[in-house]
Design an enzyme around this catalytic site. Structure first.
Site, mmCIF file in Angstrom:
data_model
loop_
_atom_site.group_PDB
_atom_site.id
_atom_site.type_symbol
_atom_site.label_atom_id
_atom_site.label_comp_id
_atom_site.label_asym_id
_atom_site.label_seq_id
_atom_site.Cartn_x
_atom_site.Cartn_y
_atom_site.Cartn_z
ATOM 1 N N ASN A 13 -29.956 -11.642 124.636
ATOM 2 C CA ASN A 13 -30.874 -10.777 123.908
ATOM 3 C C ASN A 13 -31.945 -10.222 124.846
ATOM 4 O O ASN A 13 -32.552 -10.973 125.617
ATOM 5 C CB ASN A 13 -31.534 -11.544 122.768
ATOM 6 C CG ASN A 13 -30.510 -12.098 121.790
ATOM 7 O OD1 ASN A 13 -29.467 -11.489 121.572
ATOM 8 N ND2 ASN A 13 -30.787 -13.258 121.212
ATOM 9 N N THR A 69 -24.732 -14.031 122.378
ATOM 10 C CA THR A 69 -25.285 -12.823 122.975
ATOM 11 C C THR A 69 -26.458 -13.147 123.881
ATOM 12 O O THR A 69 -27.171 -14.133 123.689
ATOM 13 C CB THR A 69 -25.761 -11.831 121.900
ATOM 14 O OG1 THR A 69 -26.764 -12.451 121.086
ATOM 15 C CG2 THR A 69 -24.606 -11.352 121.040
ATOM 16 N N GLU A 90 -28.593 -6.723 122.055
ATOM 17 C CA GLU A 90 -27.845 -7.985 122.058
ATOM 18 C C GLU A 90 -26.498 -7.730 122.719
ATOM 19 O O GLU A 90 -25.701 -6.927 122.231
ATOM 20 C CB GLU A 90 -27.651 -8.487 120.636
ATOM 21 C CG GLU A 90 -28.964 -8.728 119.896
ATOM 22 C CD GLU A 90 -28.750 -9.099 118.442
ATOM 23 O OE1 GLU A 90 -28.748 -10.300 118.127
ATOM 24 O OE2 GLU A 90 -28.560 -8.171 117.623
#
Length: 339
Positions: A222, A220, A267
């Protein structure tokens, strides 16, 4: 005989103060308001600005204020901003105006009388040809600058005034920034987008994370959103602008109850993408709300749910169409393509 060439269009100007206001924009048609969200009601105001400017052969600009006045008066409860300053400017530009003038707002500015605002700013500095506001916009000390006051001031000082009435949605309920904020807080992203007239987006820099997503097979990007953001915790289908390329993705917003239950974090997992995103500023557009934030009995159960979320997000993103010309314009980037 050759016709003279048409003048080249002027680049959109984001003007941070009265001192920086260019002489070339004096005599403009000016839309005045906070414009947080640049929602369908605001777009109705901007349409009048644009059309009046065309009729009068004048520049068209928006006049707005930062930070939001409610945040100045209640710093302990700052307003959840739908469109921070840069996002607001992006939308105003896409609406076809020539510029946006942002006046710094503080308690001293709030103490200026409505007469002083008109005489010093609108007439003295901007030399406006015409002012456009919404029916509920007030300005000046004690909110004395009502629509009727502005009309009378225009008649006395020689500029035109248009007041745009209330705009209701399909159920005739008033479209407002407060209503959109509540819809986002409730996870009603489709309603919020319908009231905005485009799909809500955020922009933020990718920060280093715990890399748990990578360990789960879902790396991900973030991002921290503003602390006052009141977006419902949960899972969303999103579109992600990475360097002008639009990607499909799935995002989680919340406190990660399976792990640290920490500060809220966005995320974003970008489908079919590999590359280093750290330090990049991404645009994330929210298309649909898939489910709320949950805890699971095991990591295997979590991964199985993430698989289902990804399938649902892909399906939601495969069938989307522009909500409006403004929604389309947000994706008509100079070098954008669909990944």
């Amino acid at each position: 005989m050759l016709k003279p060439a048409a003048p080249a269009p002027q680049a959109f100007q984001a003007i941070p103060s009265l001192e920086a206001f260019p002489e070339a924009l004096r005599g403009a048609v000016v839309g005045i308001g906070n414009f947080d969200g640049v929602h369908r009601g605001h777009q109705a105001v901007l349409e009048v600005v644009r059309e009046t400017a065309k009729t009068l052969s004048r520049p068209a600009i928006a006049l707005t204020f930062e930070p939001h006045p409610r945040t100045v008066f209640r710093p302990d409860a700052p307003v959840f901003r739908l469109t921070p300053e840069h996002a607001k400017a992006v939308l105003i530009e896409k609406e076809g105006l020539d510029g946006i003038l942002t006046l710094p707002f503080d308690r001293a500015f709030a103490g200026r009388t409505a007469e002083d605002f008109v005489d010093t700013i609108l007439v003295g500095r901007l030399g406006i040809a015409h002012a456009v506001t919404g029916y509920d916009f007030h300005f000046g000390k004690a909110r004395a600058g009502t629509p009727d006051f502005l009309r009378e001031a225009g008649e006395e000082r020689g500029f035109g005034v248009s007041i745009v009435g209330r705009l209701g949605d399909e159920g005739d309920e008033t479209i407002s920034s407060s209503r959109i904020r509540q819809a986002l807080a409730d996870g009603e992203i489709v309603l919020a987008n319908a009231l905005l007239g485009y799909r809500w987006f955020v922009e933020s820099e990718v920060i280093d994370g715990e890399k748990r997503g990578r360990e789960l097979g879902y790396p991900t990007a973030n991002m921290k959103l503003a602390p006052e953001t009141r977006l419902a915790a949960g899972i969303y289908a999103v579109r992600v602008n990475i360097d002008g390329v639009l990607h499909a993705g799935v995002a989680s917003y919340g406190r990660r109850p399976m792990f640290d239950n920490g500060a809220p974090l966005l995320e974003v997992h970008v489908f079919d993408f590999s590359g280093d995103l750290y330090g990049k500023r991404l645009g994330v557009t929210f298309v649909s709300y898939l489910r709320g934030e949950e805890t699971f009995d095991s990591l295997d159960a979590l991964i199985a749910q993430m698989d289902r979320d990804s399938e649902e997000a892909r399906a939601a993103l495969a069938s989307i169409r522009p909500l409006s010309p403004l929604d389309q314009a947000l994706y008509d980037l100079p070098h954008a393509r669909q990944a």
